[in-house]
Write a protein that holds these residues in place. Structure first.
Motif, PDB file in Angstrom:
ATOM      1  N   ARG A 354       0.910  -1.293  -0.064  1.00 40.53           N
ATOM      2  CA  ARG A 354       0.008  -0.112   0.154  1.00 40.53           C
ATOM      3  C   ARG A 354       0.569   1.323   0.059  1.00 40.53           C
ATOM      4  N   ARG A 355       1.920   1.293   0.881  1.00 39.02           N
ATOM      5  CA  ARG A 355       2.851   2.483   0.809  1.00 39.02           C
ATOM      6  C   ARG A 355       3.493   2.584  -0.739  1.00 39.02           C
ATOM      7  N   GLN A 357       2.021   1.709  -3.424  1.00 41.03           N
ATOM      8  CA  GLN A 357       1.212   2.369  -4.510  1.00 41.03           C
ATOM      9  C   GLN A 357       0.766   3.757  -4.091  1.00 41.03           C
ATOM     10  N   LYS A 358       0.672   4.243  -2.708  1.00 34.82           N
ATOM     11  CA  LYS A 358       0.679   5.537  -2.194  1.00 34.82           C
ATOM     12  C   LYS A 358       1.777   6.508  -2.929  1.00 34.82           C
ATOM     13  N   ARG A 362       1.726   9.922  -5.410  1.00 35.28           N
ATOM     14  CA  ARG A 362       2.102  11.096  -5.103  1.00 35.28           C
ATOM     15  C   ARG A 362       3.257  11.668  -6.202  1.00 35.28           C
ATOM     16  N   GLN A 383       1.134  12.641   5.148  1.00 36.58           N
ATOM     17  CA  GLN A 383       0.935  11.262   4.750  1.00 36.58           C
ATOM     18  C   GLN A 383       2.168  10.583   5.006  1.00 36.58           C
TER      19      GLN A 383
END
Length: 400
Positions: A354-355, A357-358, A362, A383
């Motif tokens: 998830r990190r 992907q985020k 960004r 974030q």
């Protein structure tokens, strides 16, 4: 200010910080004093003021339902619309519209069905939820955290941390129900609601929402089971179902156990801590049989019983099994760790996938802004800080 101007005469704030009317406060007091009372007159609490408050509680940029009416469009001539809606609800002329079916991609490549209700249906559902919360907030167990006023994911995570640290937890049972929202029995759900609700008009509304069906590509299909994910009423209905199916049964089960058992549930995800392995295994076997009576089953791929706690590292080292296993709750992996003094500590990690992907999202956003006159990436720093922030858990007592 909009909310303040539309409120009825109010009393002290509720658990969530929102104010309640005098009438609903009386309902909550009666519900707390008599756990067996069935409420026969509730719809009169759905007033134009409550409908107005419910309208402003909706997400303003949410996708429209099958009628194509958005929140902003419905706000035009709002007072006349709400008066007409209030009249139709109380005269029995209110008609429920089917939900618009959307498919949302999941991380595993599959898709999750989402039901988008019309604005009017959302308003009435929100108002009914407010009324029913006055009753069910007195019934729901303290270890239930999902979709309840004044409770959220952070409280559930903190409660789990405190339970593992302060209780005699040696084994963790990570429960996951298979397609829970799609397999709720309408018949059994209505029977559960009737244990507390005897107002035929409120029961009729709930049954209409359950049977409204869905529209997809212009075709209507009936919903014989389940509650549409995305509907305002669905979280409350799912909590009622799990309250009678899982929470009450588990609470009674642990009262007869010889060892300590802790429970933290958020929607259909639950974590149970056991002192003894044999009781954890017996609970799991009996739970599987119990769930079948209500049309539910465990997700075998995600439900696991693992050794976890202050002695897990020592016990696995003696067996030559390496590091203790970890479990994931609310998207955060939990592992057995040590603090600076070498004592047992529960560590919560950010999911690496998830990190990544985020960070990719960004990165794409920053590249898009690269040649903008003012390229300060507002909103990106908080974030990122959260991923490297060492969690400091609030001290306090939680019902687990």
């Amino acid at each position: 200010m909009t909310k303040e101007n539309i409120m009825e005469s109010n009393t002290r704030p509720t658990q969530s910080g929102e104010r309640v009317s005098q009438g609903l406060r009386g309902v909550r007091e009666r519900a707390g004093k008599n756990k067996q009372e069935r409420f026969t007159a509730l719809l009169h609490h759905v007033t134009p003021a409550l409908l107005r408050e419910s309208f402003y509680a909706l997400k303003r940029k949410a996708a429209p339902g099958v009628d194509g009416v958005t929140w902003k469009e419905y706000a035009t001539g709002l007072e006349d619309r709400l008066q007409d809606l209030h009249s139709r609800v109380h005269r029995g002329a209110y008609r429920v519209q089917p939900s618009r079916r959307l498919w949302i991609p999941k991380d595993n490549g599959k898709q999750r069905p989402l039901g988008i209700a019309a604005v009017e249906d959302k308003i009435v559902q929100q108002a009914v939820v407010t009324v029913l919360n006055a009753i069910y907030e007195e019934d729901f167990r303290g270890f239930s955290y999902g979709f309840r006023p004044g409770r959220g994911q952070h409280m559930a995570l903190d409660a789990l941390y405190v339970a593992i640290k302060r209780k005699r937890v040696n084994w963790i049972l990570d429960l996951d129900l298979k397609s829970f929202f799609d397999n709720i029995s309408h018949e059994k759900l209505v029977q559960m609601i009737e244990k507390r609700i005897a107002d035929p008009r409120v029961l009729g509304l709930i049954q209409k929402w359950l049977k409204a069906g869905v529209m997809e590509d212009g075709e209507w299909s009936e919903t014989e089971a389940g509650t549409p994910q995305g509907a305002v009423i669905s979280p409350l209905l799912s909590n009622v179902y799990l309250h009678y199916v899982l929470d009450q049964w588990s609470d009674q089960w642990r009262q007869a156990a010889r060892g300590e058992i802790t429970i933290v549930r958020y929607a259909d995800d639950a974590i149970l801590g056991f002192e003894h392995q044999d009781e954890a295994e017996r609970y799991l076997r009996q739970l599987q049989e119990h769930l079948r009576e209500f049309g539910l089953e465990l997700n075998e791929d995600k439900t696991r019983l693992i050794r976890f706690g202050r002695f897990a590292r020592l016990n696995r080292a003696e067996r030559g099994e390496g590091k203790p296993e970890a479990f994931t709750f609310l998207g955060l992996p939990h592992i057995c760790g040590k603090n600076r003094l070498g004592r047992f500590e529960v560590r919560r990690l950010t999911d690496g996938k998830r990190r990544r992907q985020k960070l990719l999202v960004r990165k794409q956003e920053l590249r898009r802004r690269m040649h903008a006159p003012r390229a300060r990436p507002a909103g990106t720093n908080p974030q990122g800080r959260g991923w490297w922030w060492d969690d400091s858990i609030r001290s306090g007592l939680y019902t687990v």
